[in-house]
Design a protein around this motif. Structure first.
Motif, PDB file in Angstrom:
ATOM      1  N   LYS A  40       0.720  -1.317  -0.092  1.00  0.00           N
ATOM      2  CA  LYS A  40      -0.068  -0.040   0.237  1.00  0.00           C
ATOM      3  C   LYS A  40       0.958   1.181   0.071  1.00  0.00           C
ATOM      4  O   LYS A  40       2.195   1.132   0.457  1.00  0.00           O
ATOM      5  N   PRO A  41       0.636   2.396  -0.497  1.00  0.00           N
ATOM      6  CA  PRO A  41       1.270   3.608  -0.076  1.00  0.00           C
ATOM      7  C   PRO A  41       1.715   3.762   1.212  1.00  0.00           C
ATOM      8  O   PRO A  41       0.733   3.535   2.174  1.00  0.00           O
ATOM      9  N   GLY A  42       2.873   3.941   1.618  1.00  0.00           N
ATOM     10  CA  GLY A  42       3.562   4.102   2.762  1.00  0.00           C
ATOM     11  C   GLY A  42       3.906   2.454   3.416  1.00  0.00           C
ATOM     12  O   GLY A  42       4.508   2.573   4.616  1.00  0.00           O
ATOM     13  N   GLY A  43       3.544   1.519   2.667  1.00  0.00           N
ATOM     14  CA  GLY A  43       3.899   0.297   3.292  1.00  0.00           C
ATOM     15  C   GLY A  43       5.413   0.234   3.262  1.00  0.00           C
ATOM     16  O   GLY A  43       6.169   0.822   2.362  1.00  0.00           O
ATOM     17  N   VAL A  44       5.867  -0.716   4.137  1.00  0.00           N
ATOM     18  CA  VAL A  44       7.384  -0.892   4.457  1.00  0.00           C
ATOM     19  C   VAL A  44       7.755  -2.356   4.095  1.00  0.00           C
ATOM     20  O   VAL A  44       7.180  -3.303   4.420  1.00  0.00           O
ATOM     21  N   VAL A  45       9.165  -2.336   3.772  1.00  0.00           N
ATOM     22  CA  VAL A  45       9.921  -3.788   3.900  1.00  0.00           C
ATOM     23  C   VAL A  45      11.011  -3.521   4.801  1.00  0.00           C
ATOM     24  O   VAL A  45      11.820  -2.450   4.792  1.00  0.00           O
ATOM     25  N   PHE A  46      10.991  -4.487   5.880  1.00  0.00           N
ATOM     26  CA  PHE A  46      11.846  -4.418   6.879  1.00  0.00           C
ATOM     27  C   PHE A  46      12.824  -5.751   6.575  1.00  0.00           C
ATOM     28  O   PHE A  46      12.412  -6.958   6.789  1.00  0.00           O
ATOM     29  N   TRP A  47      14.300  -5.348   6.615  1.00  0.00           N
ATOM     30  CA  TRP A  47      15.060  -6.825   6.591  1.00  0.00           C
ATOM     31  C   TRP A  47      16.094  -6.627   7.814  1.00  0.00           C
ATOM     32  O   TRP A  47      16.572  -5.504   8.049  1.00  0.00           O
ATOM     33  N   MET A  48      16.576  -7.867   8.204  1.00  0.00           N
ATOM     34  CA  MET A  48      17.865  -7.994   8.764  1.00  0.00           C
ATOM     35  C   MET A  48      18.599  -9.211   8.327  1.00  0.00           C
ATOM     36  O   MET A  48      18.064 -10.117   7.919  1.00  0.00           O
ATOM     37  N   THR A  49      19.907  -8.907   8.448  1.00  0.00           N
ATOM     38  CA  THR A  49      20.755  -9.981   7.848  1.00  0.00           C
ATOM     39  C   THR A  49      22.250  -9.926   8.586  1.00  0.00           C
ATOM     40  O   THR A  49      22.797  -8.772   9.133  1.00  0.00           O
ATOM     41  N   ASP A  50      22.737 -11.106   8.808  1.00  0.00           N
ATOM     42  CA  ASP A  50      24.153 -10.969   9.316  1.00  0.00           C
ATOM     43  C   ASP A  50      25.110 -11.174   8.113  1.00  0.00           C
ATOM     44  O   ASP A  50      26.253 -11.422   8.366  1.00  0.00           O
ATOM     45  N   VAL A  51      24.554 -11.249   6.989  1.00  0.00           N
ATOM     46  CA  VAL A  51      25.611 -11.258   5.737  1.00  0.00           C
ATOM     47  C   VAL A  51      25.813  -9.956   5.053  1.00  0.00           C
ATOM     48  O   VAL A  51      24.721  -9.565   4.227  1.00  0.00           O
ATOM     49  N   GLN A  52      26.983  -9.372   5.026  1.00  0.00           N
ATOM     50  CA  GLN A  52      27.162  -8.093   4.729  1.00  0.00           C
ATOM     51  C   GLN A  52      26.807  -7.958   3.211  1.00  0.00           C
ATOM     52  O   GLN A  52      26.303  -7.120   2.507  1.00  0.00           O
ATOM     53  N   GLY A  53      27.441  -8.932   2.661  1.00  0.00           N
ATOM     54  CA  GLY A  53      27.226  -9.000   0.836  1.00  0.00           C
ATOM     55  C   GLY A  53      25.897  -8.977   0.343  1.00  0.00           C
ATOM     56  O   GLY A  53      25.402  -8.481  -0.413  1.00  0.00           O
ATOM     57  N   LEU A  54      24.981  -9.766   1.530  1.00  0.00           N
ATOM     58  CA  LEU A  54      23.614  -9.663   0.988  1.00  0.00           C
ATOM     59  C   LEU A  54      23.101  -8.543   1.324  1.00  0.00           C
ATOM     60  O   LEU A  54      22.092  -7.980   0.733  1.00  0.00           O
ATOM     61  N   HIS A  55      23.038  -7.793   2.498  1.00  0.00           N
ATOM     62  CA  HIS A  55      22.914  -6.453   2.821  1.00  0.00           C
ATOM     63  C   HIS A  55      23.137  -5.412   1.682  1.00  0.00           C
ATOM     64  O   HIS A  55      22.529  -4.846   1.258  1.00  0.00           O
ATOM     65  N   ASN A  56      24.419  -5.738   1.014  1.00  0.00           N
ATOM     66  CA  ASN A  56      24.745  -4.690   0.264  1.00  0.00           C
ATOM     67  C   ASN A  56      23.841  -4.707  -1.207  1.00  0.00           C
ATOM     68  O   ASN A  56      23.466  -3.907  -1.804  1.00  0.00           O
ATOM     69  N   TRP A  57      23.628  -6.312  -1.491  1.00  0.00           N
ATOM     70  CA  TRP A  57      23.067  -6.514  -2.788  1.00  0.00           C
ATOM     71  C   TRP A  57      21.479  -6.128  -2.513  1.00  0.00           C
ATOM     72  O   TRP A  57      20.852  -5.416  -3.522  1.00  0.00           O
ATOM     73  N   MET A  58      21.094  -6.186  -1.358  1.00  0.00           N
ATOM     74  CA  MET A  58      19.483  -5.644  -1.092  1.00  0.00           C
ATOM     75  C   MET A  58      19.491  -4.192  -1.166  1.00  0.00           C
ATOM     76  O   MET A  58      18.723  -3.792  -1.700  1.00  0.00           O
ATOM     77  N   THR A  59      20.290  -3.679  -0.636  1.00  0.00           N
ATOM     78  CA  THR A  59      20.484  -2.115  -0.617  1.00  0.00           C
ATOM     79  C   THR A  59      20.547  -1.748  -2.081  1.00  0.00           C
ATOM     80  O   THR A  59      19.659  -0.533  -2.442  1.00  0.00           O
ATOM     81  N   THR A  60      21.244  -2.335  -3.111  1.00  0.00           N
ATOM     82  CA  THR A  60      21.191  -1.999  -4.486  1.00  0.00           C
ATOM     83  C   THR A  60      20.079  -2.276  -5.067  1.00  0.00           C
ATOM     84  O   THR A  60      19.406  -1.503  -5.878  1.00  0.00           O
ATOM     85  N   CYS A  61      19.400  -3.480  -4.776  1.00  0.00           N
ATOM     86  CA  CYS A  61      18.126  -3.652  -5.412  1.00  0.00           C
ATOM     87  C   CYS A  61      16.978  -2.625  -5.092  1.00  0.00           C
ATOM     88  O   CYS A  61      16.009  -2.436  -5.927  1.00  0.00           O
ATOM     89  N   PHE A  62      17.047  -2.174  -3.811  1.00  0.00           N
ATOM     90  CA  PHE A  62      16.087  -1.369  -3.259  1.00  0.00           C
ATOM     91  C   PHE A  62      16.374   0.160  -3.324  1.00  0.00           C
ATOM     92  O   PHE A  62      15.843   1.014  -2.807  1.00  0.00           O
ATOM     93  N   SER A  63      17.380   0.474  -4.245  1.00  0.00           N
ATOM     94  CA  SER A  63      17.728   1.591  -4.514  1.00  0.00           C
ATOM     95  C   SER A  63      16.782   2.814  -4.916  1.00  0.00           C
ATOM     96  O   SER A  63      15.931   2.043  -5.790  1.00  0.00           O
ATOM     97  N   GLY A  64      16.803   3.976  -4.414  1.00  0.00           N
ATOM     98  CA  GLY A  64      15.518   4.867  -4.805  1.00  0.00           C
ATOM     99  C   GLY A  64      14.502   4.752  -3.806  1.00  0.00           C
ATOM    100  O   GLY A  64      13.520   5.595  -3.752  1.00  0.00           O
ATOM    101  N   TRP A  65      14.257   3.613  -2.880  1.00  0.00           N
ATOM    102  CA  TRP A  65      13.218   3.548  -1.884  1.00  0.00           C
ATOM    103  C   TRP A  65      13.675   4.543  -0.772  1.00  0.00           C
ATOM    104  O   TRP A  65      14.947   4.850  -0.281  1.00  0.00           O
ATOM    105  N   ASP A  66      12.559   5.088  -0.005  1.00  0.00           N
ATOM    106  CA  ASP A  66      13.089   5.865   1.169  1.00  0.00           C
ATOM    107  C   ASP A  66      13.149   5.242   2.424  1.00  0.00           C
ATOM    108  O   ASP A  66      12.429   4.249   2.731  1.00  0.00           O
ATOM    109  N   GLU A  67      14.024   5.694   3.179  1.00  0.00           N
ATOM    110  CA  GLU A  67      14.209   5.012   4.686  1.00  0.00           C
ATOM    111  C   GLU A  67      13.186   5.196   5.415  1.00  0.00           C
ATOM    112  O   GLU A  67      12.438   6.547   5.607  1.00  0.00           O
ATOM    113  N   ARG A  68      12.778   4.358   6.285  1.00  0.00           N
ATOM    114  CA  ARG A  68      11.636   4.664   7.456  1.00  0.00           C
ATOM    115  C   ARG A  68      12.128   4.011   8.553  1.00  0.00           C
ATOM    116  O   ARG A  68      13.160   3.381   8.636  1.00  0.00           O
TER     117      ARG A  68
END
Ligand SMILES: C[S@@+](CC[C@H](N)C(=O)[O-])C[C@H]1O[C@@H](n2cnc3c(N)ncnc32)[C@H](O)[C@@H]1O
Length: 226
Positions: free
Chosen positions: A161-189
């Motif tokens: 929905k408008p304003g809906g969020v995706v929240f993730w946690m990971t202990d794999v830095q490579g995966l965090h970096n990858w996800m950050t790239t895939c979600f680039s352009g999204w706003d932090e909440r």
């Protein structure tokens, strides 16, 4: 095979197929070949009831959260009990875990044995979800097992929905970096409220003093919706 979380890298992705099957077909229903038969499974009559049950659970009503890969259901059940005014849909591919969690689920919780990629690409209507939690996604070794891809992110954008969020946690830095790239352009909440119970992997990280990366993001609002 044990996965080295420190050196994990994104595996080579399969080549996208053309037309509607392609990952880049954002906005339309994407066909995926998921671990449990993929999105085409739900075109078959024997799965019509499950599809109807999902659509009934996510129909307009109280806020809807989805947890991807709930494993033993610690956080899914704790959140469902702590926030009874929300609906909590969980997907997990391991049958025994799903069956055990289902036996303990309150009425506002629907644990399903389903590939998250199929749920988001083929089953959920547009703009029906308020929150998606992805807690410690598996650092897979084969590209066709990757959960978060550009296509998956497009599916999330469609169902939130408008304003809906995706929240993730990971202990794999490579995966965090990858996800950050895939979600680039999204706003932090701000991190959404959670029950105090830690997920299984989160407990291991806490016990062993492992670093954990997290993010909470929302798709940028379309200018005509602002
Ligand atoms: C590393 S475990 C983390 C489990 C739990 N969320 C935690 O924080 O302890 C990842 C979980 O996601 C599940 N999983 C992996 N790929 C999935 C998919 N495509 N759809 C649904 N669940 C998936 C796995 O079976 C596993 O239980």
């Amino acid at each position: 095979m044990a996965i080295d979380r420190d050196s994990w890298q994104v595996p080579a992705m399969p080549k996208p197929r053309s037309g509607k099957d392609a990952d880049e077909s954002a906005g339309s229903r994407r066909k995926v070949t998921g671990a449990l038969g993929g999105s085409l499974l739900f075109d078959q009559p024997q799965h019509a009831q499950l599809k109807a049950d999902i659509l009934a659970f996510v129909a307009p009503g109280p806020p809807l959260a989805i947890e991807v890969g709930f494993d033993h259901g610690i956080t899914l059940l704790a959140n469902a009990r702590t926030f009874p005014d929300w609906r909590w849909l969980g997907v997990e591919i391991r049958r025994k875990h799903v069956e055990a969690v289902r036996d303990n689920a309150p009425d506002n919780c629907l644990p399903l044995r389903l590939d998250a990629r199929t749920l988001f690409s083929a089953l959920l209507p547009d703009a029906c979800v308020d929150r998606v939690d992805i807690l410690f996604p598996t650092p897979v070794l084969k590209g066709h097992h990757m959960l978060v891809t550009d296509g998956f992110v497009a599916d999330l954008r469609r169902v939130l929905k408008p304003g809906g969020v995706v929240f993730w946690m990971t202990d794999v830095q490579g995966l965090h970096n990858w996800m950050t790239t895939c979600f680039s352009g999204w706003d932090e909440r701000k991190t959404p409220p959670r029950a105090p119970d830690l997920s299984r992997r989160e407990r291991v990280c806490r016990r062993d003093g492992l670093p954990v990366w997290s993010a909470c993001l929302s798709p940028k609002m379309q200018p005509n919706l602002l």
